[in-house]
Scaffold this active site. Sequence first.
Site, PDB file in Angstrom:
ATOM      1  N   HIS A  17      34.182  17.720 -39.452  1.00  0.00           N
ATOM      2  CA  HIS A  17      34.226  18.179 -40.846  1.00  0.00           C
ATOM      3  C   HIS A  17      35.434  17.580 -41.585  1.00  0.00           C
ATOM      4  O   HIS A  17      35.307  17.122 -42.714  1.00  0.00           O
ATOM      5  CB  HIS A  17      34.367  19.708 -40.909  1.00  0.00           C
ATOM      6  CG  HIS A  17      33.220  20.487 -40.347  1.00  0.00           C
ATOM      7  ND1 HIS A  17      33.385  21.491 -39.423  1.00  0.00           N
ATOM      8  CD2 HIS A  17      31.881  20.435 -40.600  1.00  0.00           C
ATOM      9  CE1 HIS A  17      32.215  22.029 -39.135  1.00  0.00           C
ATOM     10  NE2 HIS A  17      31.274  21.391 -39.825  1.00  0.00           N
ATOM     11  N   LYS A  41      23.570  34.922 -40.596  1.00  0.00           N
ATOM     12  CA  LYS A  41      24.107  34.126 -39.492  1.00  0.00           C
ATOM     13  C   LYS A  41      25.353  34.827 -38.960  1.00  0.00           C
ATOM     14  O   LYS A  41      26.289  35.074 -39.719  1.00  0.00           O
ATOM     15  CB  LYS A  41      24.495  32.738 -40.037  1.00  0.00           C
ATOM     16  CG  LYS A  41      24.133  31.571 -39.158  1.00  0.00           C
ATOM     17  CD  LYS A  41      24.374  30.283 -39.926  1.00  0.00           C
ATOM     18  CE  LYS A  41      24.276  29.063 -39.080  1.00  0.00           C
ATOM     19  NZ  LYS A  41      24.539  27.831 -39.849  1.00  0.00           N
ATOM     20  N   ARG A  90      24.902  13.494 -38.652  1.00  0.00           N
ATOM     21  CA  ARG A  90      25.226  12.983 -37.325  1.00  0.00           C
ATOM     22  C   ARG A  90      24.049  12.204 -36.758  1.00  0.00           C
ATOM     23  O   ARG A  90      24.188  11.103 -36.270  1.00  0.00           O
ATOM     24  CB  ARG A  90      25.598  14.142 -36.388  1.00  0.00           C
ATOM     25  CG  ARG A  90      26.947  14.733 -36.684  1.00  0.00           C
ATOM     26  CD  ARG A  90      27.099  16.103 -36.121  1.00  0.00           C
ATOM     27  NE  ARG A  90      26.202  17.035 -36.780  1.00  0.00           N
ATOM     28  CZ  ARG A  90      26.234  18.336 -36.651  1.00  0.00           C
ATOM     29  NH1 ARG A  90      27.093  18.884 -35.846  1.00  0.00           N
ATOM     30  NH2 ARG A  90      25.402  19.104 -37.305  1.00  0.00           N
ATOM     31  N   SER A 128      30.142  22.880 -34.557  1.00  0.00           N
ATOM     32  CA  SER A 128      30.871  24.149 -34.403  1.00  0.00           C
ATOM     33  C   SER A 128      30.293  24.929 -33.224  1.00  0.00           C
ATOM     34  O   SER A 128      31.037  25.585 -32.484  1.00  0.00           O
ATOM     35  CB  SER A 128      30.777  24.976 -35.682  1.00  0.00           C
ATOM     36  OG  SER A 128      31.370  24.296 -36.753  1.00  0.00           O
TER      37      SER A 128
HETATM   38  P1  ADP Z   1      25.922  24.560 -41.818  1.00  0.00           P
HETATM   39  O1  ADP Z   1      25.862  25.868 -41.106  1.00  0.00           O
HETATM   40  O2  ADP Z   1      25.721  24.647 -43.289  1.00  0.00           O
HETATM   41  O3  ADP Z   1      25.159  23.420 -41.173  1.00  0.00           O
HETATM   42  P2  ADP Z   1      28.286  23.449 -40.665  1.00  0.00           P
HETATM   43  O4  ADP Z   1      29.646  24.035 -40.807  1.00  0.00           O
HETATM   44  O5  ADP Z   1      27.682  23.448 -39.317  1.00  0.00           O
HETATM   45  O6  ADP Z   1      27.441  24.205 -41.737  1.00  0.00           O
HETATM   46  O7  ADP Z   1      28.297  21.967 -41.219  1.00  0.00           O
HETATM   47  C1  ADP Z   1      28.626  21.663 -42.545  1.00  0.00           C
HETATM   48  C2  ADP Z   1      28.277  20.214 -42.809  1.00  0.00           C
HETATM   49  O8  ADP Z   1      29.076  19.373 -41.975  1.00  0.00           O
HETATM   50  C3  ADP Z   1      26.835  19.832 -42.515  1.00  0.00           C
HETATM   51  O9  ADP Z   1      26.433  18.878 -43.470  1.00  0.00           O
HETATM   52  C4  ADP Z   1      26.911  19.210 -41.148  1.00  0.00           C
HETATM   53  O10 ADP Z   1      25.857  18.294 -40.924  1.00  0.00           O
HETATM   54  C5  ADP Z   1      28.231  18.508 -41.236  1.00  0.00           C
HETATM   55  N1  ADP Z   1      28.839  18.290 -39.928  1.00  0.00           N
HETATM   56  C6  ADP Z   1      28.922  19.166 -38.909  1.00  0.00           C
HETATM   57  N2  ADP Z   1      29.534  18.612 -37.840  1.00  0.00           N
HETATM   58  C7  ADP Z   1      29.840  17.338 -38.197  1.00  0.00           C
HETATM   59  C8  ADP Z   1      30.457  16.226 -37.531  1.00  0.00           C
HETATM   60  N3  ADP Z   1      30.853  16.303 -36.275  1.00  0.00           N
HETATM   61  N4  ADP Z   1      30.596  15.076 -38.222  1.00  0.00           N
HETATM   62  C9  ADP Z   1      30.155  14.995 -39.484  1.00  0.00           C
HETATM   63  N5  ADP Z   1      29.554  15.971 -40.171  1.00  0.00           N
HETATM   64  C10 ADP Z   1      29.395  17.140 -39.537  1.00  0.00           C
END
Ligand code: ADP
Length: 162
Positions: A17, A41, A90, A128
């Site tokens: 992120h 969630k 990803r 996450s």
């Molecule tokens: P959500 O629950 O909305 O998917 P996340 O916190 O999991 O929220 O992810 C927020 C954004 O960050 C999403 O667009 C996700 O694809 C992106 N993201 C998550 N992990 C990574 C990573 N390792 N590299 C790049 N982008 C990521």
Amino acid sequence: MKVAVYPGSFDPVTNGHIDIINKTSKLFDKMVVAVIHNVSKKALFTLAEREEMVKENTKHLDNVNVESFSGLLADYVRQKQACAIIRGLRTAADFEYEMYIAMANKTLYPSAETVFVLADSKYIYISSSIVKEVALLNGSVAELVPESVNKALALKKAAMKI
Ligand code: ADP
């Protein structure tokens, strides 16, 4: 002023992120990282904890603000007068899922474009969920998250007495 909104659960924020925020904040005048309060969630960290962890790890970026929100993303983006919704990609599976959400958001608020930013190859496997699973099973996530998040995970684990 070109404003972008980067929404996500950030439960917790990972190096993946932060990489997206570092790269994308250079492309816009202002970037709002919007930590989602999603009632359906179950999060490990509270909304306030998640917001604080993102703030702590983006404080080096002058044009990045961190906020939390609940409700419809399209309404929030309209309220911020943002021209872009940022999502990190990803894998092709991410794209498959994100494409429909992007189309729905476009219908709900046509003035904003969803902009997909590719994950760095180093971070492609980081999510996450994986971070939480590894950390709660005593594995090291030091390479996957910022130091303050690593500490917060250890404290959370201790509080849960696992
Ligand atoms: P959500 O629950 O909305 O998917 P996340 O916190 O999991 O929220 O992810 C927020 C954004 O960050 C999403 O667009 C996700 O694809 C992106 N993201 C998550 N992990 C990574 C990573 N390792 N590299 C790049 N982008 C990521």
